[in-house]
Design a protein around this motif. Structure first.
Motif, PDB file in Angstrom:
ATOM      1  N   ARG A 141      -6.584 -34.971 154.458  1.00  0.00           N
ATOM      2  CA  ARG A 141      -6.220 -36.716 153.215  1.00  0.00           C
ATOM      3  C   ARG A 141      -8.018 -37.037 153.802  1.00  0.00           C
ATOM      4  O   ARG A 141      -9.064 -36.494 154.925  1.00  0.00           O
ATOM      5  CB  ARG A 141      -5.714 -37.641 153.689  1.00  0.00           C
ATOM      6  CG  ARG A 141      -5.446 -37.994 155.167  1.00  0.00           C
ATOM      7  CD  ARG A 141      -5.225 -39.030 155.355  1.00  0.00           C
ATOM      8  NE  ARG A 141      -5.247 -39.887 156.834  1.00  0.00           N
ATOM      9  CZ  ARG A 141      -5.111 -40.317 157.423  1.00  0.00           C
ATOM     10  NH1 ARG A 141      -3.598 -41.346 156.738  1.00  0.00           N
ATOM     11  NH2 ARG A 141      -4.746 -41.416 158.444  1.00  0.00           N
ATOM     12  N   VAL A 142      -8.566 -37.812 152.965  1.00  0.00           N
ATOM     13  CA  VAL A 142      -9.571 -38.001 153.172  1.00  0.00           C
ATOM     14  C   VAL A 142     -10.053 -39.585 152.729  1.00  0.00           C
ATOM     15  O   VAL A 142      -8.577 -40.066 152.477  1.00  0.00           O
ATOM     16  CB  VAL A 142     -10.921 -38.172 151.930  1.00  0.00           C
ATOM     17  CG1 VAL A 142     -12.018 -38.433 151.870  1.00  0.00           C
ATOM     18  CG2 VAL A 142     -10.474 -35.952 151.528  1.00  0.00           C
ATOM     19  N   THR A 147      -9.607 -46.696 155.436  1.00  0.00           N
ATOM     20  CA  THR A 147      -8.541 -46.716 153.957  1.00  0.00           C
ATOM     21  C   THR A 147      -8.487 -45.234 153.613  1.00  0.00           C
ATOM     22  O   THR A 147      -9.553 -44.849 152.660  1.00  0.00           O
ATOM     23  CB  THR A 147      -9.251 -47.516 152.444  1.00  0.00           C
ATOM     24  OG1 THR A 147      -9.183 -48.427 152.938  1.00  0.00           O
ATOM     25  CG2 THR A 147      -8.581 -47.823 151.524  1.00  0.00           C
ATOM     26  N   PRO A 148      -6.918 -45.137 153.386  1.00  0.00           N
ATOM     27  CA  PRO A 148      -7.295 -43.181 152.791  1.00  0.00           C
ATOM     28  C   PRO A 148      -6.929 -43.734 150.759  1.00  0.00           C
ATOM     29  O   PRO A 148      -6.934 -44.470 150.712  1.00  0.00           O
ATOM     30  CB  PRO A 148      -5.185 -43.553 152.573  1.00  0.00           C
ATOM     31  CG  PRO A 148      -4.891 -43.614 154.449  1.00  0.00           C
ATOM     32  CD  PRO A 148      -5.521 -45.113 154.132  1.00  0.00           C
ATOM     33  N   ILE A 149      -8.152 -42.492 151.096  1.00  0.00           N
ATOM     34  CA  ILE A 149      -8.371 -41.720 149.311  1.00  0.00           C
ATOM     35  C   ILE A 149      -7.268 -41.203 148.620  1.00  0.00           C
ATOM     36  O   ILE A 149      -6.723 -41.078 147.603  1.00  0.00           O
ATOM     37  CB  ILE A 149     -10.082 -42.086 149.479  1.00  0.00           C
ATOM     38  CG1 ILE A 149     -10.901 -42.970 149.493  1.00  0.00           C
ATOM     39  CG2 ILE A 149     -10.166 -41.951 148.127  1.00  0.00           C
ATOM     40  CD1 ILE A 149     -10.423 -44.112 149.254  1.00  0.00           C
ATOM     41  N   ALA A 150      -7.464 -40.513 148.963  1.00  0.00           N
ATOM     42  CA  ALA A 150      -6.542 -39.085 148.271  1.00  0.00           C
ATOM     43  C   ALA A 150      -5.977 -38.389 149.791  1.00  0.00           C
ATOM     44  O   ALA A 150      -6.675 -37.857 150.411  1.00  0.00           O
ATOM     45  CB  ALA A 150      -7.369 -38.590 147.954  1.00  0.00           C
ATOM     46  N   THR A 186     -14.428 -39.187 155.766  1.00  0.00           N
ATOM     47  CA  THR A 186     -13.754 -38.499 156.539  1.00  0.00           C
ATOM     48  C   THR A 186     -12.454 -37.864 156.400  1.00  0.00           C
ATOM     49  O   THR A 186     -11.471 -38.049 155.952  1.00  0.00           O
ATOM     50  CB  THR A 186     -13.238 -39.825 158.132  1.00  0.00           C
ATOM     51  OG1 THR A 186     -14.418 -40.190 158.726  1.00  0.00           O
ATOM     52  CG2 THR A 186     -12.844 -38.134 158.927  1.00  0.00           C
ATOM     53  N   LEU A 187     -12.947 -36.444 156.392  1.00  0.00           N
ATOM     54  CA  LEU A 187     -12.314 -35.545 155.845  1.00  0.00           C
ATOM     55  C   LEU A 187     -11.191 -35.211 157.236  1.00  0.00           C
ATOM     56  O   LEU A 187     -11.554 -34.737 158.331  1.00  0.00           O
ATOM     57  CB  LEU A 187     -12.424 -34.211 155.684  1.00  0.00           C
ATOM     58  CG  LEU A 187     -11.846 -32.822 155.516  1.00  0.00           C
ATOM     59  CD1 LEU A 187     -10.373 -33.194 154.822  1.00  0.00           C
ATOM     60  CD2 LEU A 187     -12.219 -31.961 155.208  1.00  0.00           C
ATOM     61  N   GLN A 188     -10.199 -35.174 157.739  1.00  0.00           N
ATOM     62  CA  GLN A 188      -8.581 -34.973 158.153  1.00  0.00           C
ATOM     63  C   GLN A 188      -7.642 -34.171 157.979  1.00  0.00           C
ATOM     64  O   GLN A 188      -7.895 -33.519 156.525  1.00  0.00           O
ATOM     65  CB  GLN A 188      -7.851 -36.451 158.188  1.00  0.00           C
ATOM     66  CG  GLN A 188      -8.921 -37.661 158.757  1.00  0.00           C
ATOM     67  CD  GLN A 188      -8.041 -38.954 158.983  1.00  0.00           C
ATOM     68  OE1 GLN A 188      -6.867 -39.428 158.738  1.00  0.00           O
ATOM     69  NE2 GLN A 188      -8.231 -39.637 160.361  1.00  0.00           N
TER      70      GLN A 188
END
Length: 207
Positions: A141-142, A147-150, A186-188
């Motif tokens: 996710r990004v 705040t989660p975006i996608a 941020t990429l997780q």
């Protein structure tokens, strides 16, 4: 008599040079055999190579074009805002239950839009993982800030009897409308899946 003759010749030559090399502001040249080439600016079309070049003050042709700058540093160098309203998109966010997250990478981005002209950015992320731990899928996710975006999910193959596993990739393509200011994307990854490589970028589509 000799002085008058020499003076007349000099006068004729001087007049010829003056009218031939200096532009006549009436729009006519006294001597059409001599061409006056003045400074020019604009565009030159290269039909052979399908290219358009900019012409600078000296009349020279440059492959670099600048808007908002007189010293372009690349083929197209834009300084200032651009306007593009041709964007349509929709997405929804799903948070899978019971997942813990681990950071992969972060990017800093400065938004330029405000009000109804908010920025639109394209987000692309790809993570390489494998199924050696027994997991047949994984999530990435990004976030923008916190705040989660996608979010995206991908899977591979794992045979619990033979122990065979395979690499798999998870790809995320999404968009965001960030408000003005500097933001951290941020990429997780799902913490239980391993990480072997990734690609992550943010591109501004509209501002």
């Amino acid at each position: 008599m000799k002085k008058a003759f020499i003076g007349g010749v000099i006068g004729i030559i001087g007049g010829f040079m003056f009218t031939g090399l200096i532009p006549n502001f009436s729009g006519k040249r006294e001597n059409p055999s001599l061409l006056w080439i003045g400074p020019r600016m604009g565009w030159e079309v290269d039909y052979t190579n399908n290219r358009i070049y900019a012409i600078d003050n000296s009349g020279g042709v440059t492959p670099s074009v600048g808007i908002g700058t007189n010293s372009p540093l690349s083929r197209f160098h834009l300084v200032g805002d651009f306007y593009n309203q041709g964007f349509v998109g929709t997405q929804s966010y799903y948070e899978p239950p019971g997942i813990s997250w681990a950071n992969v990478a972060s990017l800093s981005y400065t938004s330029h839009g405000s009000g109804e002209d908010n920025s639109v950015v394209l987000i692309y992320a790809h993570l390489i993982s494998n199924t050696s731990g027994g997991y047949v899928d994984g999530f990435i996710r990004v976030l923008r800030g916190n705040t989660p975006i996608a979010i995206a999910c991908g899977g591979g193959y794992y045979d619990v009897w033979s122990g065979l596993s395979a690499f798999f990739g998870v790809t995320l393509i999404a968009y965001d409308n960030p408000p003005p200011g500097t933001h951290t994307y941020t990429l997780q990854r799902e913490s239980v899946i391993p990480q072997y490589g990734y690609t992550f970028y943010v591109i501004e589509l509209k501002r």
